[in-house]
Design a protein around this motif. Structure first.
Motif, PDB file in Angstrom:
ATOM      1  N   ARG B  36       0.832  -1.215   0.000  1.00  0.00           N
ATOM      2  CA  ARG B  36       0.000   0.000   0.000  1.00  0.00           C
ATOM      3  C   ARG B  36       0.860   1.257   0.000  1.00  0.00           C
ATOM      4  O   ARG B  36       0.527   2.249  -0.648  1.00  0.00           O
ATOM      5  N   ARG B  37       2.001   1.222   0.695  1.00  0.00           N
ATOM      6  CA  ARG B  37       2.882   2.401   0.651  1.00  0.00           C
ATOM      7  C   ARG B  37       3.468   2.580  -0.741  1.00  0.00           C
ATOM      8  O   ARG B  37       3.678   3.702  -1.197  1.00  0.00           O
ATOM      9  N   THR B  38       3.731   1.479  -1.439  1.00  0.00           N
ATOM     10  CA  THR B  38       4.215   1.575  -2.822  1.00  0.00           C
ATOM     11  C   THR B  38       3.180   2.279  -3.697  1.00  0.00           C
ATOM     12  O   THR B  38       3.520   3.159  -4.503  1.00  0.00           O
ATOM     13  N   ILE B  39       1.918   1.905  -3.534  1.00  0.00           N
ATOM     14  CA  ILE B  39       0.842   2.542  -4.306  1.00  0.00           C
ATOM     15  C   ILE B  39       0.784   4.038  -3.991  1.00  0.00           C
ATOM     16  O   ILE B  39       0.719   4.886  -4.897  1.00  0.00           O
ATOM     17  N   LEU B  40       0.838   4.371  -2.717  1.00  0.00           N
ATOM     18  CA  LEU B  40       0.727   5.777  -2.308  1.00  0.00           C
ATOM     19  C   LEU B  40       1.909   6.602  -2.800  1.00  0.00           C
ATOM     20  O   LEU B  40       1.740   7.727  -3.273  1.00  0.00           O
ATOM     21  N   HIS B  68      -6.142  -4.084  -1.581  1.00  0.00           N
ATOM     22  CA  HIS B  68      -5.298  -2.975  -1.132  1.00  0.00           C
ATOM     23  C   HIS B  68      -5.911  -1.621  -1.500  1.00  0.00           C
ATOM     24  O   HIS B  68      -5.916  -0.692  -0.685  1.00  0.00           O
ATOM     25  N   PHE B  69      -6.436  -1.515  -2.715  1.00  0.00           N
ATOM     26  CA  PHE B  69      -7.054  -0.244  -3.109  1.00  0.00           C
ATOM     27  C   PHE B  69      -8.287   0.044  -2.255  1.00  0.00           C
ATOM     28  O   PHE B  69      -8.548   1.194  -1.881  1.00  0.00           O
ATOM     29  N   ALA B  70      -9.054  -1.000  -1.916  1.00  0.00           N
ATOM     30  CA  ALA B  70     -10.244  -0.806  -1.075  1.00  0.00           C
ATOM     31  C   ALA B  70      -9.847  -0.320   0.318  1.00  0.00           C
ATOM     32  O   ALA B  70     -10.508   0.553   0.899  1.00  0.00           O
ATOM     33  N   VAL B  71      -8.764  -0.876   0.865  1.00  0.00           N
ATOM     34  CA  VAL B  71      -8.293  -0.447   2.193  1.00  0.00           C
ATOM     35  C   VAL B  71      -7.858   1.015   2.154  1.00  0.00           C
ATOM     36  O   VAL B  71      -8.176   1.806   3.050  1.00  0.00           O
ATOM     37  N   LEU B  72      -7.163   1.391   1.095  1.00  0.00           N
ATOM     38  CA  LEU B  72      -6.700   2.779   0.966  1.00  0.00           C
ATOM     39  C   LEU B  72      -7.881   3.744   0.835  1.00  0.00           C
ATOM     40  O   LEU B  72      -7.863   4.844   1.386  1.00  0.00           O
ATOM     41  N   ARG B  73      -8.902   3.314   0.120  1.00  0.00           N
ATOM     42  CA  ARG B  73     -10.092   4.155  -0.043  1.00  0.00           C
ATOM     43  C   ARG B  73     -10.812   4.304   1.297  1.00  0.00           C
ATOM     44  O   ARG B  73     -11.219   5.409   1.670  1.00  0.00           O
ATOM     45  N   ALA B  74     -10.948   3.205   2.025  1.00  0.00           N
ATOM     46  CA  ALA B  74     -11.653   3.237   3.321  1.00  0.00           C
ATOM     47  C   ALA B  74     -10.904   4.043   4.369  1.00  0.00           C
ATOM     48  O   ALA B  74     -11.492   4.494   5.352  1.00  0.00           O
ATOM     49  N   ALA B  75      -9.615   4.230   4.157  1.00  0.00           N
ATOM     50  CA  ALA B  75      -8.816   5.005   5.109  1.00  0.00           C
ATOM     51  C   ALA B  75      -8.696   6.463   4.683  1.00  0.00           C
ATOM     52  O   ALA B  75      -7.951   7.232   5.289  1.00  0.00           O
ATOM     53  N   ALA B 105       3.962  12.496   5.348  1.00  0.00           N
ATOM     54  CA  ALA B 105       5.365  12.923   5.249  1.00  0.00           C
ATOM     55  C   ALA B 105       6.279  11.936   5.970  1.00  0.00           C
ATOM     56  O   ALA B 105       7.378  11.640   5.508  1.00  0.00           O
ATOM     57  N   ALA B 106       5.803  11.417   7.101  1.00  0.00           N
ATOM     58  CA  ALA B 106       6.629  10.512   7.916  1.00  0.00           C
ATOM     59  C   ALA B 106       6.644   9.089   7.386  1.00  0.00           C
ATOM     60  O   ALA B 106       7.456   8.270   7.827  1.00  0.00           O
ATOM     61  N   THR B 107       5.758   8.785   6.439  1.00  0.00           N
ATOM     62  CA  THR B 107       5.653   7.392   5.997  1.00  0.00           C
ATOM     63  C   THR B 107       5.952   7.187   4.511  1.00  0.00           C
ATOM     64  O   THR B 107       6.787   6.364   4.166  1.00  0.00           O
ATOM     65  N   ILE B 108       5.284   7.938   3.633  1.00  0.00           N
ATOM     66  CA  ILE B 108       5.530   7.676   2.207  1.00  0.00           C
ATOM     67  C   ILE B 108       6.562   8.615   1.597  1.00  0.00           C
ATOM     68  O   ILE B 108       7.059   8.356   0.508  1.00  0.00           O
ATOM     69  N   ASP B 109       6.885   9.718   2.287  1.00  0.00           N
ATOM     70  CA  ASP B 109       7.898  10.632   1.758  1.00  0.00           C
ATOM     71  C   ASP B 109       9.293  10.221   2.216  1.00  0.00           C
ATOM     72  O   ASP B 109      10.172  11.055   2.405  1.00  0.00           O
TER      73      ASP B 109
END
Lengths: 112, 112
Positions: B36-40, B68-75, B105-109
């Protein structure tokens, strides 16, 4: 098999991991639990080494409590030391912040 | 039972949750996954709506990808819309940052 030279289970369980050696995935998994965030917030608002494990007001069994502290230690979030019968804690704030800038601010410095 | 009036499974699956309504726990669980972080990260470095779900290079099955996309949408992390056969995505950066300052910033950047 565990040889006598490796010490007691209690002593052995106090291995620590430096935040700089912790993968982001491990850090996020450690933070993604409300009980663990309660522990961290509590530590963040008290002096280092002032809180023993048994003094936290947590809605979990003793075994689960020990598990949570072990997860936090393995993620570089807390440091522990035994003082008599008490296991004292400190939040590894400066070194965790250096390894994961902004992550604690974004997670424990806010209401859930 | 699902009545005909509720539309197709594909259409129904596109419910969204505003980041302001997402609990921190849900946000952290969504971020605590390397795929999911790769997608983001991918979305963060491309224009909004320029990436279809099928174009991400992910080491997972199609079903897992959809999950994974559904989880990202729900979040509250991504917004999706269907355009013909393609499902396009955008990172909900401004509104997620407003709800969870510093968390992206702390996670995907950063590198994993």
């Amino acid at each position: 098999m565990v040889s006598a030279g490796e010490g007691s289970a209690r002593a052995r369980s106090l291995s620590h991991v430096a935040p700089a050696d912790v993968p982001l995935q491990t850090a996020l998994e450690a933070l993604a639990d409300p009980v663990r965030r309660t522990i961290l917030r509590d530590l963040a608002t008290h002096d280092d080494w002032s809180r023993a494990c048994g003094t936290f007001d947590l809605p979990v069994t003793k075994a689960t409590r020990s598990h949570h502290f072990a997860v936090l230690r393995a993620a570089g979030l807390i440091e522990q030391r035994d003082e008599g019968a008490r296991r004292l804690n400190r939040l590894r704030r400066p070194e965790f912040d250096a390894a994961f800038p902004g992550l604690l601010a974004a997670t424990i410095d806010r209401a859930d």
